[in-house]
Write a protein that holds these residues in place. Structure first.
Motif, mmCIF file in Angstrom:
data_model
loop_
_atom_site.group_PDB
_atom_site.id
_atom_site.type_symbol
_atom_site.label_atom_id
_atom_site.label_comp_id
_atom_site.label_asym_id
_atom_site.label_seq_id
_atom_site.Cartn_x
_atom_site.Cartn_y
_atom_site.Cartn_z
ATOM 1 N N PRO A 68 51.219 -54.192 25.171
ATOM 2 C CA PRO A 68 52.548 -55.238 25.338
ATOM 3 C C PRO A 68 53.278 -54.965 24.169
ATOM 4 O O PRO A 68 52.895 -54.338 23.004
ATOM 5 C CB PRO A 68 51.776 -56.657 25.061
ATOM 6 C CG PRO A 68 50.313 -56.370 25.739
ATOM 7 C CD PRO A 68 49.879 -54.895 25.204
ATOM 8 N N SER A 69 54.504 -55.350 24.285
ATOM 9 C CA SER A 69 55.499 -55.202 23.245
ATOM 10 C C SER A 69 55.390 -56.045 21.938
ATOM 11 O O SER A 69 55.946 -55.740 21.136
ATOM 12 C CB SER A 69 57.065 -55.481 23.724
ATOM 13 O OG SER A 69 57.018 -56.868 24.236
ATOM 14 N N SER A 70 54.218 -56.855 21.959
ATOM 15 C CA SER A 70 54.122 -57.850 21.094
ATOM 16 C C SER A 70 52.876 -57.448 19.889
ATOM 17 O O SER A 70 52.395 -58.334 19.316
ATOM 18 C CB SER A 70 53.669 -59.080 21.606
ATOM 19 O OG SER A 70 52.499 -59.020 22.214
ATOM 20 N N GLN A 92 56.599 -56.982 28.278
ATOM 21 C CA GLN A 92 56.887 -58.190 27.621
ATOM 22 C C GLN A 92 55.988 -59.536 28.044
ATOM 23 O O GLN A 92 55.857 -59.491 29.127
ATOM 24 C CB GLN A 92 58.265 -58.653 27.453
ATOM 25 C CG GLN A 92 59.226 -57.602 26.806
ATOM 26 C CD GLN A 92 60.606 -58.086 26.795
ATOM 27 O OE1 GLN A 92 61.033 -59.091 26.647
ATOM 28 N NE2 GLN A 92 61.593 -57.217 26.930
ATOM 29 N N CYS A 93 55.542 -60.106 26.956
ATOM 30 C CA CYS A 93 54.591 -61.241 27.432
ATOM 31 C C CYS A 93 55.585 -62.402 28.319
ATOM 32 O O CYS A 93 56.492 -62.436 27.909
ATOM 33 C CB CYS A 93 54.147 -62.024 26.231
ATOM 34 S SG CYS A 93 52.819 -60.984 25.243
ATOM 35 N N ASP A 124 59.305 -56.825 34.413
ATOM 36 C CA ASP A 124 60.707 -57.288 34.975
ATOM 37 C C ASP A 124 61.633 -58.139 34.492
ATOM 38 O O ASP A 124 62.245 -58.860 34.857
ATOM 39 C CB ASP A 124 60.085 -57.932 36.490
ATOM 40 C CG ASP A 124 59.484 -56.792 37.352
ATOM 41 O OD1 ASP A 124 59.937 -55.650 37.427
ATOM 42 O OD2 ASP A 124 58.531 -57.049 37.988
ATOM 43 N N CYS A 125 61.604 -57.994 32.864
ATOM 44 C CA CYS A 125 62.315 -58.977 32.157
ATOM 45 C C CYS A 125 63.732 -58.793 32.681
ATOM 46 O O CYS A 125 64.768 -59.767 32.464
ATOM 47 C CB CYS A 125 62.019 -58.918 30.885
ATOM 48 S SG CYS A 125 60.327 -59.150 30.507
ATOM 49 N N VAL A 174 69.036 -61.415 34.671
ATOM 50 C CA VAL A 174 69.869 -61.369 35.828
ATOM 51 C C VAL A 174 69.774 -62.542 36.563
ATOM 52 O O VAL A 174 70.789 -63.284 36.708
ATOM 53 C CB VAL A 174 69.905 -60.056 36.642
ATOM 54 C CG1 VAL A 174 70.754 -60.386 37.924
ATOM 55 C CG2 VAL A 174 70.273 -58.996 35.855
ATOM 56 N N LYS A 175 68.652 -63.082 37.131
ATOM 57 C CA LYS A 175 68.345 -64.231 37.786
ATOM 58 C C LYS A 175 68.803 -65.492 36.945
ATOM 59 O O LYS A 175 69.408 -66.369 37.555
ATOM 60 C CB LYS A 175 67.068 -64.208 38.348
ATOM 61 C CG LYS A 175 66.504 -63.445 39.412
ATOM 62 C CD LYS A 175 65.206 -63.370 39.808
ATOM 63 C CE LYS A 175 64.790 -62.262 40.514
ATOM 64 N NZ LYS A 175 63.325 -62.321 40.701
#
Length: 157
Positions: A40-42, A135-136, A141-142, A147-148
């Motif tokens: 994870p990125s963390s 990413q947590c 799909d962040c 965008v959503k």
């Protein structure tokens, strides 16, 4: 004359500091043949015994995210043993679907695929799925989530 003697010393000191830089956990996992996206990125810190391959990774907090229909969870601290193309004795990582969650105990790189094992069950994914770190909360799909969210904000105006 005093300044001219200091300059080579400063350059030598700077060079030794740069060369002694400790690699990041993401660089280390790549050294063992795995893509960065398995972490994870963390990541906050890690410990690695290069002789035995035993490692421990500490995240900023526990971490969960969706991936390919699974709910993947990392404890704040997880561990295992790393060798070229193989992670074994994993502790602190699980994946589940619906109400069933299983501990991921092993990951193996086989060419362009990464296979994950939860005891008798295993599942393979394309290495390209892990080109960036998840990413947590939103996983890989962040950008789609942003965008959503932006579209939702536009609708409220």
């Amino acid at each position: 004359m005093y300044i001219s003697l200091q300059l080579p010393f400063i350059i030598l000191l700077f060079t030794s500091v740069v060369l002694a830089r400790r690699p990041t956990a993401y660089e280390v996992i790549q050294d063992y043949g795995f893509p960065v996206g398995l972490l994870p990125s963390s990541v906050k810190s890690y410990d690695l015994n290069r002789e035995t391959g035993e490692f421990m990774v500490t995240l900023r907090d526990k971490c969960s995210f969706p991936f390919d229909g699974y709910d993947v969870k990392f404890k704040e601290v997880f561990s295992g043993v790393i060798k070229i193309d193989k992670l074994t004795k994993l502790k602190g990582i699980s994946a589940g679907k619906f109400w069933v969650s299983m501990d991921i105990v092993e990951a193996t790189r086989l060419g362009d695929e990464v296979d994950f094992s939860a005891g008798v069950f295993s599942l393979g994914f394309d290495v390209e799925d892990f080109e960036k770190s998840p990413q947590c909360g939103c996983g890989f799909d962040c950008d789609d989530l942003k965008v959503k969210d932006d579209k939702l904000l536009d609708l409220s105006m």
